[in-house]
Design an enzyme around this catalytic site. Structure first.
Site, mmCIF file in Angstrom:
data_model
loop_
_atom_site.group_PDB
_atom_site.id
_atom_site.type_symbol
_atom_site.label_atom_id
_atom_site.label_comp_id
_atom_site.label_asym_id
_atom_site.label_seq_id
_atom_site.Cartn_x
_atom_site.Cartn_y
_atom_site.Cartn_z
ATOM 1 N N CYS A 10 6.547 -13.869 -27.414
ATOM 2 C CA CYS A 10 6.966 -14.876 -26.430
ATOM 3 C C CYS A 10 5.976 -14.829 -25.269
ATOM 4 O O CYS A 10 4.848 -14.359 -25.432
ATOM 5 C CB CYS A 10 8.410 -14.652 -25.989
ATOM 6 S SG CYS A 10 8.724 -13.050 -25.202
ATOM 7 N N ASN A 13 7.271 -11.081 -23.002
ATOM 8 C CA ASN A 13 7.718 -9.924 -23.808
ATOM 9 C C ASN A 13 8.788 -9.101 -23.079
ATOM 10 O O ASN A 13 8.840 -7.884 -23.208
ATOM 11 C CB ASN A 13 6.526 -9.023 -24.211
ATOM 12 C CG ASN A 13 6.875 -7.971 -25.272
ATOM 13 O OD1 ASN A 13 6.271 -6.899 -25.300
ATOM 14 N ND2 ASN A 13 7.825 -8.240 -26.127
ATOM 15 N N CYS A 15 12.121 -11.009 -22.431
ATOM 16 C CA CYS A 15 13.411 -11.668 -22.705
ATOM 17 C C CYS A 15 13.638 -11.923 -24.194
ATOM 18 O O CYS A 15 14.516 -11.340 -24.812
ATOM 19 C CB CYS A 15 13.514 -12.992 -21.942
ATOM 20 S SG CYS A 15 13.481 -12.814 -20.150
ATOM 21 N N ARG A 16 12.853 -12.821 -24.783
ATOM 22 C CA ARG A 16 13.130 -13.276 -26.150
ATOM 23 C C ARG A 16 12.578 -12.355 -27.233
ATOM 24 O O ARG A 16 13.337 -11.912 -28.117
ATOM 25 C CB ARG A 16 12.554 -14.694 -26.350
ATOM 26 C CG ARG A 16 13.273 -15.744 -25.549
ATOM 27 C CD ARG A 16 12.480 -17.042 -25.498
ATOM 28 N NE ARG A 16 11.269 -16.904 -24.693
ATOM 29 C CZ ARG A 16 10.345 -17.826 -24.524
ATOM 30 N NH1 ARG A 16 10.474 -18.978 -25.155
ATOM 31 N NH2 ARG A 16 9.306 -17.632 -23.755
ATOM 32 N N SER A 17 11.271 -12.094 -27.210
ATOM 33 C CA SER A 17 10.696 -11.330 -28.339
ATOM 34 C C SER A 17 11.235 -9.894 -28.447
ATOM 35 O O SER A 17 11.365 -9.401 -29.574
ATOM 36 C CB SER A 17 9.161 -11.363 -28.309
ATOM 37 O OG SER A 17 8.641 -10.812 -27.135
ATOM 38 N N ASP A 126 13.093 -20.542 -23.320
ATOM 39 C CA ASP A 126 12.838 -19.470 -22.348
ATOM 40 C C ASP A 126 14.048 -19.325 -21.423
ATOM 41 O O ASP A 126 14.372 -20.250 -20.679
ATOM 42 C CB ASP A 126 11.591 -19.864 -21.554
ATOM 43 C CG ASP A 126 11.187 -18.793 -20.553
ATOM 44 O OD1 ASP A 126 11.962 -17.848 -20.339
ATOM 45 O OD2 ASP A 126 10.075 -18.921 -20.001
HETATM 46 P P1 4NP Z 1 10.052 -14.260 -22.235
HETATM 47 O O1 4NP Z 1 10.594 -14.814 -20.839
HETATM 48 O O2 4NP Z 1 8.765 -15.015 -22.522
HETATM 49 O O3 4NP Z 1 11.140 -14.609 -23.203
HETATM 50 O O4 4NP Z 1 9.840 -12.787 -22.067
HETATM 51 C C1 4NP Z 1 9.805 -14.827 -19.668
HETATM 52 C C2 4NP Z 1 9.647 -13.676 -18.944
HETATM 53 C C3 4NP Z 1 8.895 -13.692 -17.774
HETATM 54 C C4 4NP Z 1 8.325 -14.874 -17.352
HETATM 55 C C5 4NP Z 1 8.490 -16.022 -18.106
HETATM 56 C C6 4NP Z 1 9.229 -16.002 -19.268
HETATM 57 N N1 4NP Z 1 7.595 -14.906 -16.143
HETATM 58 O O5 4NP Z 1 7.174 -15.995 -15.734
HETATM 59 O O6 4NP Z 1 7.352 -13.851 -15.536
#
Ligand code: 4NP
Length: 163
Positions: A10, A13, A15-17, A126
Site C-alpha cells: 500500500c 505500510n 494501515c492496509r498492507s 485508504d
Molecule cells: P496505508 O495508509 O497506505 O494503508 O498504510 C496510509 C498511511 C499513511 C499515509 C497514507 C496512507 N500517510 O499519508 O502518511
C-alpha cells in the site's frame, strides 16, 4: 504443492498492507498451509519506515484474532520484485507506482488485489483519514479476498473442507 511468497503493498505500510499480510498468514495457519505460504508487506512510500502498524489496524486485527502488532513498516525495494512470486497492490494508485519502479528483470506477478480475487470494488480504500468503520471495511475486504486467494492457490482437497 508449490510454495508461494506473497507481498502486499500500500502507500504507507501501516494501515492496509500490514492487515493483508497478517490476515493471509492467519488464514494459511488455519488451513494448515503455513509451510507453503510466506507473506510480507511494504509501502511505496517510506515515511513510516520502522513504525508499528496504525493503532486502528492493530485494534481491528486484534478484535478479529489477527495479531499484527510486531510488524514494522518498510519501503518496497528492487529486490522484492525477484524475491516474491506475487505482489498485490491495494489500490490503483499503488499499482501504478509499483509498475513504475519495477526493475526490467522483475519475475513477480503484479496484480491489483481486488481485481485478482474478484470483488465489487477495485480498490481497498485508504482508511488513514477515516474512522473505525473504514478500518472494519478494509479488514472485511482483505479477509474475504485472502480466503479466495488461498482457495485459488490451494484448492481444498477434502469435501466440505473449510476455506
Ligand atoms: P496505508 O495508509 O497506505 O494503508 O498504510 C496510509 C498511511 C499513511 C499515509 C497514507 C496512507 N500517510 O499519508 O502518511
Amino acid at each position: 504443492m508449490d510454495h508461494r511468497k506473497i507481498l502486499f503493498v500500500c502507500l504507507g505500510n501501516i494501515c492496509r498492507s500490514p492487515l493483508g499480510e497478517g490476515i493471509l498468514r492467519h488464514r494459511a495457519e488455519m488451513r494448515g498451509l503455513s509451510h507453503l505460504v510466506s507473506t510480507d508487506s511494504a509501502g511505496t512510500g517510506g515515511w513510516h519506515q520502522g513504525e508499528a502498524p496504525d493503532a486502528r489496524s492493530i485494534a481491528i486485527g486484534r478484535r478479529r484474532g489477527v495479531d499484527i502488532s510486531e510488524q514494522r513498516a518498510r519501503k518496497i525495494s528492487p529486490s522484492d520484485f525477484n524475491d516474491f512470486d506475487m505482489i498485490f497492490a491495494m489500490d490503483r494508485s499503488n499499482l501504478r507506482d509499483i509498475v513504475r519502479i519495477a526493475p526490467h528483470d522483475s519475475s513477480a506477478d503484479i496484480h491489483l488485489f481486488m481485481d485478482f480475487v474478484g470483488g465489487e470494488h477495485r480498490d481497498v480504500p485508504d482508511p488513514y483519514y477515516g474512522d473505525d468503520r473504514d478500518f472494519q471495511k478494509v479488514f472485511d475486504m482483505l479477509d474475504a479476498g485472502c480466503a479466495k486467494l488461498l482457495a485459488f492457490l490451494y484448492p481444498p482437497t477434502r469435501p466440505g473442507e473449510r476455506v
